[in-house]
Motif scaffolding. Structure first.
Motif, PDB file in Angstrom:
ATOM      1  N   TYR A  33       0.828  -1.210   0.000  1.00  0.00           N
ATOM      2  CA  TYR A  33       0.000   0.000   0.000  1.00  0.00           C
ATOM      3  C   TYR A  33       0.859   1.255   0.000  1.00  0.00           C
ATOM      4  CZ  TYR A  33      -2.998   3.761   1.539  1.00  0.00           C
ATOM      5  OH  TYR A  33      -3.628   4.974   1.643  1.00  0.00           O
ATOM      6  N   ARG A  72     -12.309   7.025  -1.525  1.00  0.00           N
ATOM      7  CA  ARG A  72     -11.493   5.881  -1.114  1.00  0.00           C
ATOM      8  C   ARG A  72     -11.845   5.450   0.307  1.00  0.00           C
ATOM      9  NH1 ARG A  72      -5.858   7.737   0.341  1.00  0.00           N
ATOM     10  NH2 ARG A  72      -7.162   8.479   2.030  1.00  0.00           N
ATOM     11  N   ASN A  97      -4.757  -4.493   1.273  1.00  0.00           N
ATOM     12  CA  ASN A  97      -4.886  -4.929  -0.119  1.00  0.00           C
ATOM     13  C   ASN A  97      -5.955  -4.125  -0.859  1.00  0.00           C
ATOM     14  OD1 ASN A  97      -2.888  -6.854   0.141  1.00  0.00           O
ATOM     15  ND2 ASN A  97      -4.307  -8.549   0.431  1.00  0.00           N
ATOM     16  N   TYR A  98      -7.052  -3.832  -0.187  1.00  0.00           N
ATOM     17  CA  TYR A  98      -8.114  -3.053  -0.821  1.00  0.00           C
ATOM     18  C   TYR A  98      -7.655  -1.613  -1.058  1.00  0.00           C
ATOM     19  CZ  TYR A  98     -12.876  -1.704  -2.032  1.00  0.00           C
ATOM     20  OH  TYR A  98     -13.990  -1.263  -2.698  1.00  0.00           O
ATOM     21  N   THR A 100      -4.615  -0.707  -1.534  1.00  0.00           N
ATOM     22  CA  THR A 100      -3.655  -0.804  -2.636  1.00  0.00           C
ATOM     23  C   THR A 100      -4.380  -0.852  -3.972  1.00  0.00           C
ATOM     24  OG1 THR A 100      -2.074  -1.960  -1.225  1.00  0.00           O
ATOM     25  CG2 THR A 100      -1.763  -2.177  -3.606  1.00  0.00           C
ATOM     26  N   GLU A 101      -5.428  -1.646  -4.045  1.00  0.00           N
ATOM     27  CA  GLU A 101      -6.211  -1.764  -5.281  1.00  0.00           C
ATOM     28  C   GLU A 101      -6.817  -0.422  -5.680  1.00  0.00           C
ATOM     29  OE1 GLU A 101     -10.355  -3.866  -6.755  1.00  0.00           O
ATOM     30  OE2 GLU A 101      -9.260  -4.774  -5.095  1.00  0.00           O
ATOM     31  N   THR A 104      -4.017   2.043  -6.724  1.00  0.00           N
ATOM     32  CA  THR A 104      -3.469   1.690  -8.035  1.00  0.00           C
ATOM     33  C   THR A 104      -4.410   2.127  -9.152  1.00  0.00           C
ATOM     34  OG1 THR A 104      -2.260  -0.167  -7.070  1.00  0.00           O
ATOM     35  CG2 THR A 104      -2.613  -0.228  -9.448  1.00  0.00           C
ATOM     36  N   GLN A 105      -5.709   1.965  -8.942  1.00  0.00           N
ATOM     37  CA  GLN A 105      -6.686   2.432  -9.926  1.00  0.00           C
ATOM     38  C   GLN A 105      -6.591   3.941 -10.110  1.00  0.00           C
ATOM     39  OE1 GLN A 105     -10.438   1.030  -8.403  1.00  0.00           O
ATOM     40  NE2 GLN A 105     -10.038  -1.090  -8.978  1.00  0.00           N
TER      41      GLN A 105
END
Length: 131
Positions: A33, A72, A97-98, A100-101, A104-105
């Protein structure tokens, strides 16, 4: 006998490579992250620098970025609405992880102002309007 020893050594090496404690998994997810967040900040700063002459765009970009951060945070709350303890020991990994996702988007969405659009694109809006 030699074959058995080699197999045992190989198995030991492989199992140690996959075995992780929860703390190690949490750390790894947090690092991912942090890396994504660093990329986001770098892309954002590059846009601010490259488009410094376009004050209207920058004002709108800043507004959009503030709203994206609110989005976010709201997405994370929607994904994990209960207290953290309700999700078990994997919660820190899942949350990181969420994040990070989502981050990244956002990086990919912002990169268009840095990298431009494909040739022939007609709906460019502010992309490339550095002044």
């Amino acid at each position: 006998m030699k074959y058995i020893i080699i197999c045992l050594l190989l198995f030991t090496a492989i199992s140690k490579g996959f075995a992780q404690t929860q703390a190690e998994m949490n750390k790894q997810a947090n690092e991912a992250y942090k890396t994504a967040d660093k990329q986001l900040n770098e892309v954002y700063q590059n846009i601010l620098k490259d488009y410094s002459a376009n004050k209207t765009f920058l004002s709108n970009l800043r507004d959009a970025q503030r709203l994206w951060m609110q989005f976010r945070d709201a997405q994370v709350k929607a994904m994990f609405p209960e207290p953290a303890k309700n999700y078990g020991s994997m919660f820190p990994v899942c949350k990181a992880n969420y994040l990070t996702e989502l981050t990244t988007q956002r990086v990919e969405a912002l990169r268009v102002w840095v990298n431009g659009l494909p040739p022939g694109e007609t709906c460019t809006g502010s992309v490339g309007a550095r002044q």
